[in-house]
Scaffold this active site. Structure first.
Site, short mmCIF file in Angstrom:
data_model
loop_
_atom_site.label_atom_id
_atom_site.label_comp_id
_atom_site.label_asym_id
_atom_site.label_seq_id
_atom_site.Cartn_x
_atom_site.Cartn_y
_atom_site.Cartn_z
N GLU A 255 65.77 111.29 69.48
CA GLU A 255 65.14 110.82 70.77
C GLU A 255 65.94 109.69 71.15
OE1 GLU A 255 63.26 112.67 72.57
OE2 GLU A 255 62.10 114.07 71.36
N CYS A 294 61.54 104.61 77.02
CA CYS A 294 62.71 105.39 77.00
C CYS A 294 62.55 106.27 78.29
CB CYS A 294 62.71 106.39 75.84
SG CYS A 294 60.94 107.11 75.72
#
Ligand code: NAP
Length: 515
Positions: A255, A294
């Site tokens: 990720e 994020c």
């Protein structure tokens, strides 16, 4: 000063040698030190692998119960965890709750999935398949827990949720976990580990924690292990190319960075609820956790004829943000997590100015700290008047309170071309009510994203922020975002399971699959 320890093989152990300091990023006061020198991380992985047998012997319901206990253990100490996130993470109380409640909620959500799956210890994948002319010869796919360790390398921005969202899924799937939180903000993860062992009576080896530099940890990975990484794309590339990871075909989930977009549809009117939702989402993502999310919106696309209006409305809202020591109740945005983060963000803003200028931002005088202290950057809105693929704004993620506003001609095709220039993202959000526009845009964006949110009049009053990752929906994205996939309810379990195809007598296969 507090010296932190790692929790390996069921006990707390301190390393020796040079230490790393953990600071309060608002005051720069040192809070603790840590060190992993001399720790036998290869042995810690072996001890964790051995603890896997315990989990695999349990049913999903029993593993779910363990998760429920872990969730409760955090809930009991919620205020303590919030205080640590404020001190060590630069979080406002709201930021800290977002992280910690996310951790508590995700553990509870996977506890519920465990209860739903019940007494089984393995899962079937799809229906059985008749392989011959008769009904006797049969095929069935099974999903069984891998017999290694799930190594989780986490980013600094969500020390609680990052720990819990990965651990919940791995433990429910039947794999023990070894967590390596980012060093700079590890205090919350250390307290969580203490709570898991003290309050939840976690069996030794089922969860381990490395606090500090990873040393040779990843050199000891083996073929039944998995590695789930969250962090910068450069680190992701290094980890994927690790010697042991390559030699043993270690399964890896990454990720990484993401240039998430918000796109305002041409039909959204001034004063409408949908415009209000769009503005709230952009401002929240710029300021929550000082933009260190994020999933935060980095690129904002607005039809040309609404650009001036949106610049004005966003600037007005950003002017009301109160930057300072997040321990103060009147502060609405804290500092960045580290000095390195601050210099990276300032360098990033300078880089984006190759295609954009500052519409709102500049010098900030933080509340509650002496001048020049703390890793502060004020909320910054940039404006790129003529966006093109290849511009820095489509290439570089500034991981802080920064977003860039860009005009487009109001067509779904142009918006999609610009968003897709970001090379793949975790989440983007589109706002409007025009079904044909939304259909065209969503279909064009879908291959480039893990998640899309659509803010229309119907859902505006109940919409969830695009930056909020939900345990029931997948988190991850293609390309720049790392190509990973986590969560998504039962879907998330597959990363920690081996899919095996069985061929044989139908009744026998059904008996095995029922276990
Ligand atoms: P980072 O510098 O890549 O660090 C991430 C983690 O990797 C930390 O735990 C770090 O440990 C560890 N690490 C660094 N080098 C390593 C190595 N050679 N071997 C093993 N571990 C290593 O990222 P960050 O600064 O913490 O996080 C910011 C970035 O993460 C941003 O770019 C953001 O986009 C991304 N992010 C992505 C997501 C997502 O879900 N996609 C979520 C959050 C953040 P130390 O702290 O000890 O160095």
């Amino acid at each position: 000063m507090r010296e932190l320890a790692s929790y390996l093989g069921g006990r707390w152990v301190r390393g020796t040698g040079p230490t790393q300091a953990l600071l309060n990023p608002a005051t720069e006061e040192p809070l603790a030190t840590t060190c992993t020198g001399g720790l036998d991380l290869g042995r810690a992985l072996e001890q964790a692998r051995a603890a896997g047998a315990l989990l695999r012997a349990q049913s999903f319901a029993a593993r779910g119960e363990l998760l429920r206990e872990l969730s409760r253990a955090l809930h009991v100490a919620r205020e303590q965890l919030i205080a640590l996130a404020i001190a060590n993470g630069g979080n406002t109380r709201g930021d800290a709750k977002f992280d910690i409640d996310g951790a508590i909620g995700t553990l509870a959500a996977y506890a519920d999935i465990g209860a739903e799956l019940g007494d089984r210890r393995l899962l079937t994948d799809g229906d059985g398949i008749a392989l011959g002319k008769g009904a006797r010869l049969y095929g069935q796919h099974l999903l069984v827990p891998r017999e290694g360790v799930a190594v989780h390398v986490n980013a600094f921005n969500f020390p609680a949720w990052g720990f819990a969202e990965k651990a919940a899924v791995a433990l429910l799937a039947g794999m023990p976990v070894l967590v390596k939180p980012a060093t700079s903000t590890a205090l919350v993860a250390v307290r969580m580990m203490e709570l898991f062992t003290e309050v939840a009576a976690l069996p030794p080896g089922v969860v381990s924690l490395v606090v500090g530099a990873p040393g040779d940890l990843l050199d000891h990975l083996r073929g039944q292990d998995v590695l789930a990484f969250t962090g910068g794309s450069v680190t992701g590339v290094t980890l994927r190319g690790g010697k042991a990871a390559l030699a043993h075909s270690v399964r890896i989930n990454v990720e990484a960075d993401s240039l998430n977009a918000a796109i305002l549809g041409p039909d959204v009117d001034e004063g409408s609820e949908v415009l209000g939702l769009f503005l709230a989402d952009v401002v929240r993502d710029l300021t929550q956790k000082a933009g260190q999310k994020c999933t935060a919106i980095r690129r904002v696309y607005v039809p040309k004829d609404k650009l001036e209006l949106v610049v004005g409305l966003l600037s007005e809202r950003l002017a009301a943000v109160r930057v300072g020591d997040p321990a103060r109740d009147d502060v609405t945005m804290g500092p960045l997590a580290t000095a390195q983060q601050r210099s990276d963000v300032l360098a990033g803003i300078a880089r984006l100015q190759s295609c954009a200028s500052v519409a709102h931002g500049g010098k900030v005088e933080p509340l509650g700290v002496p001048q020049g202290t703390g890793f502060f950057v004020g909320p910054t809105l940039l404006l790129a008047p003529e966006p093109r693929a290849g511009d820095a704004v489509h290439e570089h993620e500034v991981f802080g309170p920064v977003a860039t506003l860009m005009p487009y001609d109001g067509s779904a095709a142009s918006a999609a071309t610009l968003v897709r220039a970001g090379g793949g993202g975790l989440v983007s959000s589109v706002y409007g009510d025009d079904k044909e526009y939304l259909r065209e845009l969503v279909c064009a964006l879908a291959p480039f994203h893990g998640r899309l949110t659509i803010g229309s009049s119907k859902v505006a009053p109940v919409a969830l922020p695009p930056g909020m990752v939900l345990p029931s929906l997948i988190h991850g994205g293609p390309g720049r975002a790392g190509g990973g996939e986590e969560l998504g309810g039962r879907r998330g379990l597959a990363f920690y399971q081996q899919r095996v195809a069985l061929q044989g007598d139908r009744a026998l296969l059904e008996a095995i699959a029922g276990g």
